[in-house]
Design an enzyme around this catalytic site. Structure first.
Site, PDB file in Angstrom:
ATOM      1  N   LYS A  87       0.837  -1.196   0.000  1.00  0.00           N
ATOM      2  CA  LYS A  87       0.000   0.000   0.000  1.00  0.00           C
ATOM      3  C   LYS A  87       0.870   1.243   0.000  1.00  0.00           C
ATOM      4  CE  LYS A  87      -3.779   2.147   2.652  1.00  0.00           C
ATOM      5  NZ  LYS A  87      -4.540   2.109   3.928  1.00  0.00           N
ATOM      6  N   SER A 161      -9.415   1.924   3.223  1.00  0.00           N
ATOM      7  CA  SER A 161      -8.545   2.678   2.336  1.00  0.00           C
ATOM      8  C   SER A 161      -7.545   1.815   1.568  1.00  0.00           C
ATOM      9  CB  SER A 161      -7.772   3.733   3.145  1.00  0.00           C
ATOM     10  OG  SER A 161      -6.960   3.130   4.144  1.00  0.00           O
ATOM     11  N   SER A 185      -9.913  -0.558   7.145  1.00  0.00           N
ATOM     12  CA  SER A 185      -9.239  -0.268   5.888  1.00  0.00           C
ATOM     13  C   SER A 185      -8.582  -1.465   5.232  1.00  0.00           C
ATOM     14  CB  SER A 185      -8.188   0.825   6.103  1.00  0.00           C
ATOM     15  OG  SER A 185      -8.781   1.996   6.602  1.00  0.00           O
TER      16      SER A 185
END
Length: 496
Positions: A87, A161, A185
């Site tokens: 990420k 996210s 997330s």
């Protein structure tokens, strides 16, 4: 050695790849080339899933180096030659860390975060950085890249996210991926993209070199994989004490010799599982048809748990659950301190503080979620009420587990189906709908999501195993047993 074209790349596992290396049927370089080809075909073109921010320019060289080491001395480590997507909130040397934002478009930290360093030491290849909810918040929309598509319905969000990591690993753009969770997330995009996602107990995995880390404690990096076994193998490498993230001091002495070694296809036999059916997701609508479609999948999953030999207690309820969850607020001072802590380790940070970033002309270009969140200030009194509620809810949760003699609690991974991108970037600005955040409210508990099947609309849904603090190995064992019995994972048609 043979090229990866002779190797069954889609849905492959760490064990499959290592077996192919040993058999001489695959090289790390050929494997990386094949994944890069898939990124080009399906992420950049074709369905344009849009899950990758940047590709590591050194990935092929790293693979070639590992191939040479393998020929000479054998595997470098537990993850030898395994391509990993990270990420774009965690620093990887030689790559930008953009947070999906124009604010950090040209940000090259020049360092590995703690976890990236451990992955490299284990022989992993950090192949790419994935999209995210801008600055690590909300569903995966960002001023730098647009929106990431759900791999099962391209008009819907991948969640967030960590939506890029969820979509990318589901689409087979790498063997495994790393996400980061501060709300839901990891678990929401894992469920919505039909993969496994785990947010470990706080203190096991360092956030050193990761945006939104210390002194905040609710967030954690975690594995996002197509199988529980791969998640366990990834976690084995990720955990460890890091002086740069003091919360990891709590994890010392709490790590088993190996999470992967505890996998057991019969691991649910005799386990006492409490079924938490109380609606608790963000902006959930329990009377809606959308909620009902997810609920139907969950009810079938409970039946499957019983068929696996679990002792089911259905339902259980946590006193004052919704009321206590509603007290959650962000601490502006803590978030400001976290921002300063992250940039303090950079040689040339684009901003020295959040105030400086908000004063930039670029701030007006950021997504609505960033502008709203950064402007929020609940105040000291509201934050004190939240801290008191957090302690009370942890006690209530543990009391329920003690009273019912539970080994774990199972609840819906997300209480709604993936929402439309159009509704997320335009009014009514739907974001994070149906996301339960019980684990990151009480913080010091493990939570793992595993695919639970598909709704009548053909969209994936998942179930969550939640346990007592640092009981991560047990939750992994239960999730693996459920996964092996049900085999709900189905590769998406959008990336064949």
């Amino acid at each position: 050695m043979a090229a990866a074209g002779e190797f069954a790349l889609p849905e492959t596992t760490i064990a499959d790849i290592h077996a192919a290396f040993r058999a001489g049927a695959l090289t790390a370089r050929a494997l990386v080339e094949s994944y890069l080809d898939r990124i080009e075909a399906y992420d950049r073109n074709g369905p344009a899933i849009n899950s990758i921010v940047s590709v590591n320019p050194a990935a092929l060289d790293d693979a070639a180096r590992l191939d040479a080491a393998f020929e000479r001395d054998g595997p470098v480590g537990k993850l030898h030659g395994i391509p990993v997507i990270v990420k774009d909130q965690a620093d990887v040397a030689g790559m930008p860390t953009t947070m999906g934002s124009v604010l950090f478009r040209d940000h090259h930290p020049g360092r590995d975060c703690f976890v990236a360093s451990r992955l490299r030491q284990a022989g992993a290849i950090l192949i790419a950085k994935s999209t995210l909810g801008e600055m690590g918040a909300g569903d995966t929309h960002g001023s730098l890249f647009g929106s990431t598509r759900n791999v099962y319905d391209l008009d819907r969000t991948a969640g967030g996210s960590s939506g890029g990591s969820g979509a990318a690993v589901s689409a087979n753009f790498a063997a495994v991926a790393i996400g980061q969770e501060g709300f839901a997330s990891i678990r929401r995009p894992a469920a919505w993209n039909g993969v496994v996602g785990m947010r470990p107990t706080a203190g096991l995995v360092s956030r050193g070199g990761v945006y939104a880390g210390w002194p905040m404690i609710n967030g954690s990096l975690g594995p996002m994989c197509r199988t529980v076994a791969d998640a366990a193998r990834l976690l084995d490498v990720m955990v460890g004490y890091d002086p740069a993230d003091p919360v990891t001091a709590r994890g010392v002495g709490q790590v088993p010799e190996s999470y992967a070694a505890g996998l057991d296809a019969d691991g649910l036999k005799g386990a006492r599982i409490g079924i938490l059916r109380q609606p608790m997701g963000f902006a959930s609508e329990p009377e809606s048809g959308d909620f009902a479609r997810v609920d139907a999948v969950f009810s079938r999953a409970v039946e499957d748990l019983a068929a696996c030999g679990a002792d089911i207690v259905d339902p259980v309820s946590v006193p004052d659950l919704v009321e206590l969850l509603a007290t959650r607020v962000n601490d502006r001072a803590e978030e400001d301190a976290s921002f300063r802590e992250y940039v303090s380790g950079l040689a040339d940070p684009p901003f020295s503080s959040r105030d400086e970033a908000m004063a930039s002309p670029l701030f007006a270009e950021t997504s609505r979620g960033v502008r709203v969140r950064w402007a929020a200030d609940a105040g000291a009194e509201a934050h004190r009420a939240f801290l008191a509620a957090r302690e009370r809810l942890m006690t209530n949760l543990l009391a329920v587990m003690a009273d019912h003699r539970l080994d774990a609690i199972v609840h819906k991974a997300v209480e709604h189906q993936p929402t439309l991108i159009e509704d997320g970037v335009n009014p009514p600005f739907v974001d994070q709908k149906g996301a339960p955040w019980l684990n990151t409210f009480v913080i010091f508990v493990p939570s793992i999501v595993v695919p639970g099947g598909f709704t009548s609309d053909g969209l994936p849904a998942g179930i969550t195993f939640l346990g007592r603090g640092y009981d991560d190995a047990r939750m992994i064992r239960y999730a693996h047993a459920y996964e092996q019995a049900t085999r709900h994972r189905r590769p998406p048609a959008s990336a064949p």
